[in-house]
Design a protein around this motif. Structure first.
Motif, PDB file in Angstrom:
ATOM      1  N   ARG A  19       0.830  -1.203   0.000  1.00 24.66           N
ATOM      2  CA  ARG A  19       0.000   0.000   0.000  1.00 24.66           C
ATOM      3  C   ARG A  19       0.867   1.257   0.000  1.00 24.66           C
ATOM      4  O   ARG A  19       0.531   2.266  -0.634  1.00 24.66           O
ATOM      5  CB  ARG A  19      -0.922  -0.015   1.211  1.00 24.66           C
ATOM      6  CG  ARG A  19      -2.121  -0.932   1.063  1.00 24.66           C
ATOM      7  CD  ARG A  19      -3.195  -0.577   2.072  1.00 24.66           C
ATOM      8  NE  ARG A  19      -2.717  -0.744   3.441  1.00 24.66           N
ATOM      9  CZ  ARG A  19      -2.870  -1.856   4.156  1.00 24.66           C
ATOM     10  NH1 ARG A  19      -3.484  -2.915   3.603  1.00 24.66           N
ATOM     11  NH2 ARG A  19      -2.423  -1.936   5.388  1.00 24.66           N
TER      12      ARG A  19
ATOM     13  N   GLY B 261       2.007   1.837  -3.485  1.00 25.07           N
ATOM     14  CA  GLY B 261       0.912   2.336  -4.290  1.00 25.07           C
ATOM     15  C   GLY B 261       0.617   3.803  -4.031  1.00 25.07           C
ATOM     16  O   GLY B 261       0.192   4.529  -4.940  1.00 25.07           O
TER      17      GLY B 261
ATOM     18  N   HIS C  67       3.318   0.479  -8.819  1.00 28.30           N
ATOM     19  CA  HIS C  67       2.470  -0.707  -8.793  1.00 28.30           C
ATOM     20  C   HIS C  67       3.181  -1.933  -9.361  1.00 28.30           C
ATOM     21  O   HIS C  67       2.601  -3.019  -9.383  1.00 28.30           O
ATOM     22  CB  HIS C  67       1.193  -0.443  -9.594  1.00 28.30           C
ATOM     23  CG  HIS C  67       0.437   0.750  -9.113  1.00 28.30           C
ATOM     24  ND1 HIS C  67      -0.314   0.749  -7.954  1.00 28.30           N
ATOM     25  CD2 HIS C  67       0.353   2.020  -9.622  1.00 28.30           C
ATOM     26  CE1 HIS C  67      -0.858   1.940  -7.779  1.00 28.30           C
ATOM     27  NE2 HIS C  67      -0.475   2.736  -8.778  1.00 28.30           N
ATOM     28  N   LYS C  68       4.389  -1.774  -9.819  1.00 24.04           N
ATOM     29  CA  LYS C  68       5.162  -2.891 -10.351  1.00 24.04           C
ATOM     30  C   LYS C  68       6.643  -2.551 -10.211  1.00 24.04           C
ATOM     31  O   LYS C  68       7.068  -1.426 -10.491  1.00 24.04           O
ATOM     32  CB  LYS C  68       4.814  -3.136 -11.818  1.00 24.04           C
ATOM     33  CG  LYS C  68       5.560  -4.319 -12.420  1.00 24.04           C
ATOM     34  CD  LYS C  68       5.024  -4.668 -13.809  1.00 24.04           C
ATOM     35  CE  LYS C  68       5.186  -3.540 -14.796  1.00 24.04           C
ATOM     36  NZ  LYS C  68       4.802  -3.952 -16.176  1.00 24.04           N
TER      37      LYS C  68
END
Length: 1313
Positions: free
Chosen positions: A495, A498, A503-504
């Motif tokens: 989280r 994010g 996100h990757k």
């Protein structure tokens, strides 16, 4: 009839009175003198009044009290025998004021200005006297004038402007005299001496020539005025003939704090028109002044506060001018402070005379430019004026009637941006250099690809293209294994990623996180901006959330620590289980009151090696809670830890591991991040002492295409001509006598070498050598100016860029050039660029970093302080001024641009030195060169002893046994402990010295802080000089003492964020440099000599015990023996003078001697003598010995890392300045570059023979054909003389001669044995 009483006095004290009838002439007065003293019959009498010689028809009149006549008796012209003074007293009849006839007043005015002109040594300039003699073959009527100066002298002014020009000439003489006295002209003071000069006239002059005349309203300050009177003194009457003392002067009605208008005259910047407005001539918001009310007096008159001989001589002719003038708090005058040379030689008046003439010439030029614009419009609108050119005819069209000065002024204001044909004629030696790269006038947005094509097109527009090479480096796509976050770390960390838009992970980030999760020690070496911080922040955060562990982050600089603190706060702001106050920075800027609480609460502590060494390790027991739970240790930018500094840090890390494992039973996990280096695993082992490492090298971050331009400024025209002459001379020499073979050198080579040295001392270098070596054959346009133009071009097209410079001075100059260009183009982006370097305050640096990250700044001129991984956002262009010293540094800097998949551009701007020019001619050798090794020698005896002391103070030292500290510090720890015992620093337990193997620290320390306070990791000066603004008393910045005299000295131009300050005073005791803001069109450059003086007797050294680093291949090297000597030495820098250099052209226009103390420190050197045979061989071949020694010394440095773990910051050699002709000792010398020595020279001495043979092999096998060699043989990236005066073939001769002498010495040693 009214009479005048004249008192004649002689220098011997004799006196006699004379009475002269009113209306008598000077001839009558001379007759009375001769009648009074018949001995003077036949003697030539000269009468002077107000500094002006009087004619025989001049009338003797009573002007006012205090005026005087000087009577000089001379038997020969300009030869004085007796001096007698005739003083005109008041009339004997009454004291009523004299009514002066208007014609007499006019004559007085003429005499007044004649006196001023005499004081300034001004010579009347007429058309006939200023014109140069012409060739007899060309009639004067047909001669075409091509220079602005000649046209200004010849072309008359229209009727409407002639009167204004005459009034300006009067103004310029008065202002020139005030500048000569160090006083600021004011409107009220000028009106007293020039009643016809009113404020509208000054405004009109300023409108015609805003580059020459400037005015400004300023506020006075009551604290600087005469408190006893509260009024300003005033003067009335004729300028040079009368005066009123202060006590008798009527007071002005103005209060002393009333606003005043100051008037300044300037010489326009070289190459600019006098109609071009000046950019902020005085920057301060409030200019304070004080009234001159005391000081030098003459006849009751006040002249100036401070008196010197040149002032007194000039002021004696002007008794009424200075009273009431303002002493400026700003630098006034055309070129700042006058040089001490000029003061000593009494040339101030002559210099100011030239300045006055230049003011008058530039003002007339401005008037002619406006008139020429109106004349061109008249010719275009009229059929009768076609074909009439005033620049060729030197007259105006008969029908041309420009009108009054006020009408012409309206035209001048409307056409201020219009360039006249006269302004297009550039005067010789001024203005822009021919062929200088010029940025676009119109600002427009471009992407990197369009900008690159645009730049290449502009660079190829001249006769010589600036683009030496273009390299296209393809980008790489994003690589990721797509591992889900839940398989790598806990949900809370996912989280947090994010929340910052991640996100990757990239492939290298995934591998690093997995390795840390397995408990492995990891080193990651990927390029800049590849997301290395995520590689350690994520696994560390994951580990902290799952336990009570702590983490220690170590960064090499404070800026990096602050940058990482911001990144961690952004990542952890919403993380449950970790508060932001548990993440903090502990460095020298942390308040002492907050340190205890910070460490007690910290889960992530960010520091630098210095604070870890001085504070955290010596007090580790006070920070028990943090160290006992320490699980992760992060060393960021590990490639910065190399050489002596890296060796210090390696020993500090070993001390940290020793405390954790022996005291707190903690085995921490290491994570190292580094730029690309050749020996990443070995470097990690040497730095930490940990053997097992996992490496991550394959970069998975996306990167756009990169264009790399090699930008070579073109040669000057003079350099091209000299190069052609030199080539012709070499061709003639090649066709003549052949070179003498070495075998032809006879036994008298010692005498020939001695004779060569004497010739060098007496005559210096030969003319052809001077032509070749002084740079006249290779002098190019200023790369600094080109760099500023490129930065301005990037900003104009909305590309974020960083201009990397090697020194602080260069970064300020680049900023100054770029900002002046943008201001000249009326660009709104002039304030969107800044400089970033060491010396600024921490708050100032943080503000620049934030502005660059947010996009408020479009460009930064920076030193290598921004080379490390500070996050400054996405950049488009990187500029590199000269080779940074290593290939890894170049790629590290270039990697700052092109984040994600954005395209990027890097431009390498070459200096004129041999190294840069080699890369311009052989670019593939630059791009194909391997990155360098990072070298560390943690077993350096000197460093090991210092840290063994620190370690024993933290925890008793175990030098023997199975569990000894040899595992941390190496096998030489025992000998180091014994050496420290002899020095009285370590001791055993006196009760059981044999049974107790521990060593205890028994020495002292600074204020009880222990030995760590006496070990400086970086050799950084703790003593600094403070640069203070003399006006505001604010601290501008601080400068280290070792660098102070390179930047601040009386008369120096000090630059701070593109603003120029003039250093006015040095307070040596307080270490304070007083500076003032100044509008100067030049900068200063120091000239210094660096000397290595061998001071002591030969140092003892056991050649049988040679320390060789076990981590190198040289551990099996057997010392060959050498006659080299190890000696204590003294490194000293002498400051000879400084040069004033015009910023627009780069030309030196003045040199000022300096008398500053030397900057010295003690060190150690190892050297070997160069035999006389080398000089004899080189003399016969027509080569310079000093060029061969310089090149051979560089070759020694280049092969030194093969035998010792060191870098260019640890060891140095004697480098030759191309402009010096003084004699130097003929030797090959290597010295330690840090105060006190670093142990490098002591290790070099027994290996000198090995190093000599390796250097000879390196030079001989290098395939380059350059006469000055290449970076593979005799160039060195850190040469302070930019690799000047190098000769590869001469280096071979020197090395061969030294090796031959060494073999002879070895043979003698064998015979002795």
């Amino acid at each position: 009839m009214k009479t005048l009483a004249v008192q004649i006095k002689t220098l011997t004290g004799a006196s006699y009175p004379l009475e002269v009838a009113e209306g008598a002439t000077i001839a009558d007065l001379k007759a009375l003198v001769v009648a009074r003293d018949p001995a003077l019959e036949g003697t030539k009498l000269n009468l002077y009044q107000g500094g002006r010689k009087l004619g025989k028809d001049d009338e003797v009149y009573d002007a006012r009290s205090g005026s005087f006549l000087t009577l000089v008796f001379s038997k020969a012209k300009r030869k004085r025998e007796d001096n007698k003074v005739a003083v005109v007293q008041k009339t004997t009849d009454n004291n009523s004021p004299v009514v002066v006839d208007p014609e007499v007043a006019r004559q007085r005015k003429e005499r007044a200005f004649s006196a001023l002109q005499d004081a300034l040594e001004k010579k009347e300039v007429s058309a006939c006297s200023c014109s140069r003699p012409t060739k007899a073959k060309q009639p004067a009527a047909k001669r075409r004038l091509t220079s602005i100066k000649a046209i200004v002298q010849k072309l008359p002014l229209p009727d409407g402007l002639a009167d204004l020009n005459n009034r300006f000439q009067e103004l310029s003489v008065v202002v020139g005299f005030l500048y000569q006295q160090g006083l600021q002209p004011t409107m009220s003071g000028l009106q007293r001496v020039l009643p016809s000069l009113d404020e509208p006239a000054i405004i009109m002059m300023r409108g015609f020539a805003p580059g020459v005349v400037t005015t400004r309203k300023v506020c006075g300050s009551a604290m600087y005025s005469d408190a006893s009177r509260g009024k300003l003194g005033a003067t009335h009457g004729a300028l040079a003939e009368t005066g009123t003392s202060y006590e008798e002067a009527p007071s002005d009605s103005r209060p002393s704090s009333e606003a005043e208008t100051i008037v300044n005259l300037h010489v326009p910047c070289a190459g600019s028109s006098p109609r071009t407005p000046r950019q902020n001539p005085l920057e301060s918001q409030q200019l304070e002044w004080q009234t001159v009310t005391g000081g030098m007096t003459y006849g009751g008159l006040v002249y100036s506060k401070e008196v010197s001989e040149h002032q007194q001589a000039a002021a004696s002719a002007l008794p009424a001018l200075i009273q009431g003038s303002r002493r400026s708090s700003q630098t006034i005058g055309p070129a700042g402070l006058s040089s001490p040379k000029s003061y000593e030689k009494g040339k101030i008046a002559s210099e100011m005379k030239q300045c006055v003439l230049r003011w008058q010439s530039f003002f007339k030029q401005a008037l002619l430019e406006v008139a020429l614009i109106m004349h061109d419009d008249f010719v275009d609108a009229s059929t009768d004026g076609q074909g009439h050119d005033p620049l060729e005819e030197l007259c105006w069209h008969p029908d041309f009637a420009p009108g009054s000065a006020a009408e012409i002024l309206k035209v001048a204001r409307r056409s201020l941006a219009r360039e006249s044909r006269l302004a297009r004629k550039r005067p010789k030696g001024s203005g822009e250099l021919k062929g200088t790269f010029k940025p676009c006038k119109a600002a427009s947005d471009m992407d990197v690809e369009s900008f690159t094509a645009h730049l290449i097109h502009k660079a190829a527009a001249g006769t010589e293209s600036r683009i030496a090479y273009l390299k296209e480096i393809p980008g790489r796509p994003l690589k990721s294994d797509g591992i889900p976050f839940e398989d790598l770390f806990c949900e809370e960390v996912g989280r947090a990623l994010g929340s910052i838009g991640i996100h990757k992970l990239y492939s290298h980030q995934e591998r690093a996180v997995q390795a840390v999760g397995r408990g492995e020690n990891v080193i990651i070496t990927t390029p800049t901006a590849s997301g290395k911080s995520i590689c350690y922040n994520v696994p560390v955060l994951n580990g902290l959330l799952q336990s009570r562990a702590t983490a220690l982050y170590v960064f090499p600089t404070k800026a990096l620590a602050q940058d990482q603190l911001r990144a961690l706060h952004m990542l952890c702001k919403d993380v449950a289980g970790l508060e932001l106050n548990q993440i903090g920075v502990f460095d020298g800027d942390t308040p002492k009151a907050a340190r205890e609480e910070l460490v007690a609460n910290a889960r992530i502590l960010i520091c630098n090696p210095d604070i870890l060494h001085v504070t955290l390790l010596p007090r580790h027991k006070d920070y028990k809670d943090f160290f006992s739970r320490l699980r992760y240790i992060v060393l960021d930018e590990a490639h910065a830890y190399r050489g002596v500094f890296g060796s210090h840090v390696a020993l500090v890390i070993r001390r940290l591991r020793r405390i954790l494992e022996r005291t707190w039973c903690v085995t921490a996990q290491f994570f190292l991040s580094s730029a690309t280096i050749a020996n990443s695993v070995v470097h990690a082992q040497n730095l930490t002492g940990v053997a097992e490492w996992t490496t991550v090298t394959n970069d998975g971050s996306p990167c756009g295409d990169k264009m790399f331009l090699l930008w070579n400024p073109p040669l000057k025209e003079s350099a091209k001509r000299n190069r052609k002459k030199l080539q012709e001379k070499k061709m003639q020499a090649d066709s003549g006598d052949a070179k003498v073979d070495k075998a032809d050198v006879g036994p008298n080579h010692k005498f020939e070498a001695w004779r060569g040295r004497q010739l060098q001392r007496r005559e210096g270098r030969r003319a052809d050598e001077r032509l070749e070596q002084n740079g006249s054959t290779r002098e190019r346009l200023s790369p600094i100016m080109e760099m500023g133009m490129l930065l301005a071009e990037c900003v104009q097209h909305n590309l974020k860029s960083i201009a990397f410079c090697k020194t602080r001075k260069l970064s300020e100059l680049v900023l100054q050039y770029a900002r002046s260009v943008l201001d000249g183009l009326d660009s709104p982006h002039g304030k969107a660029i800044a400089a970033y370097r060491a010396g600024y305050s921490a708050q100032h640096r943080r503000a620049i970093e934030g502005s660059l990250f947010s996009g408020n700044l479009r460009g930064v001129a920076a030193t290598n302080a921004l080379e490390l991984g500070i996050d400054v956002g996405a950049l488009d262009v990187t500029l590199h001024l000269g080779f940074p010293g290593t290939v890894s540094s170049l790629w590290q800097q270039a990697g700052r641009a092109g984040r994600r998949e954005r395209k990027a551009l890097s431009i390498y701007v070459a200096f004129d030195g041999a190294l840069d020019q080699y890369f311009m001619k052989n670019p593939e050798n630059l791009f194909e060169a391997p990155v360098e090794h990072a070298s560390i020698d943690y077993q350096n005896p000197m460093l090991l002893e210092a840290h063994a002391c620190c370690a024993s103070h933290e925890l008793p030292l175990l030098a023997e046994g199975e569990e000894s500290d040899v595992n941390y510090f190496g096998s030489t720890l025992s000998s180091a402990a014994v050496a420290l015992q002899k020095r009285g620093l370590l001791g055993r337990n006196p009760d059981c010295p044999t049974a107790d193997p521990r060593w205890f620290y028994i020495g002292g320390g600074k204020a009880g802080r222990g030995p760590a306070s006496e070990v400086n990791l970086r050799a950084i000066d703790e003593t600094v000089w403070t640069v203070v603004d003399d006006m505001t008393e604010e601290v501008v910045e601080e400068v280290e003492e070792s660098k102070a005299f390179f930047q601040v000295y009386e008369g120096a131009v000090y630059m701070h964020q593109g603003k120029k300050f003039l250093v006015t005073k040095l307070e040596m005791g307080a270490r304070i440099a007083k500076v003032r803001r100044a509008d100067l069109k030049y900068y200063t450059s120091i000239r210094q000599h660096t000397d290595i003086a061998v001071t002591g007797g030969q140092a003892a050294y056991d050649t049988d015990r040679v320390h060789l680093p076990s981590t190198t291949t040289s551990s099996s090297v057997v010392p060959l023996g050498s006659s080299a000597r190890l000696e204590p030495a003294r490194h000293s820098v002498s400051f000879v003078s400084f040069m004033k250099v015009w910023q627009a052209t780069g030309k030196v226009f003045d040199t000022v001697d300096l008398n500053l103390p030397k900057v010295e420190y003690d060190t150690v050197c190892s050297f070997i003598r160069v035999p006389d045979k080398a000089r004899a061989l080189l003399e016969r071949d027509g080569k310079e010995l000093r060029a061969g020694i310089h090149a051979a010394s560089h070759a020694l440095l280049n092969v030194l890392p093969l035998y010792l773990m060191c870098n260019s910051q640890d060891a140095g050699v004697e480098c030759v300045n191309e402009n010096e002709t003084r004699w130097r000792p003929e030797r090959l010398l290597i010295y330690d570059k840090q105060p006190g020595g670093t142990g490098i020279s002591s290790q070099v001495r027994p290996l000198f023979g090995n190093i000599l043979r390796a250097a000879r092999e390196l030079v001989d096998q290098c395939p380059c054909r350059e006469e000055s060699g290449c970076p593979g043989c005799v160039h060195h990236g850190d040469c302070p003389q930019y690799n000047a005066v190098l000769d590869k073939s001469a280096a071979l001769v020197v090395l061969d001669a030294v090796l031959e002498a060494e073999e002879a010495w070895m043979g003698e040693e064998e015979q002795c044995k």
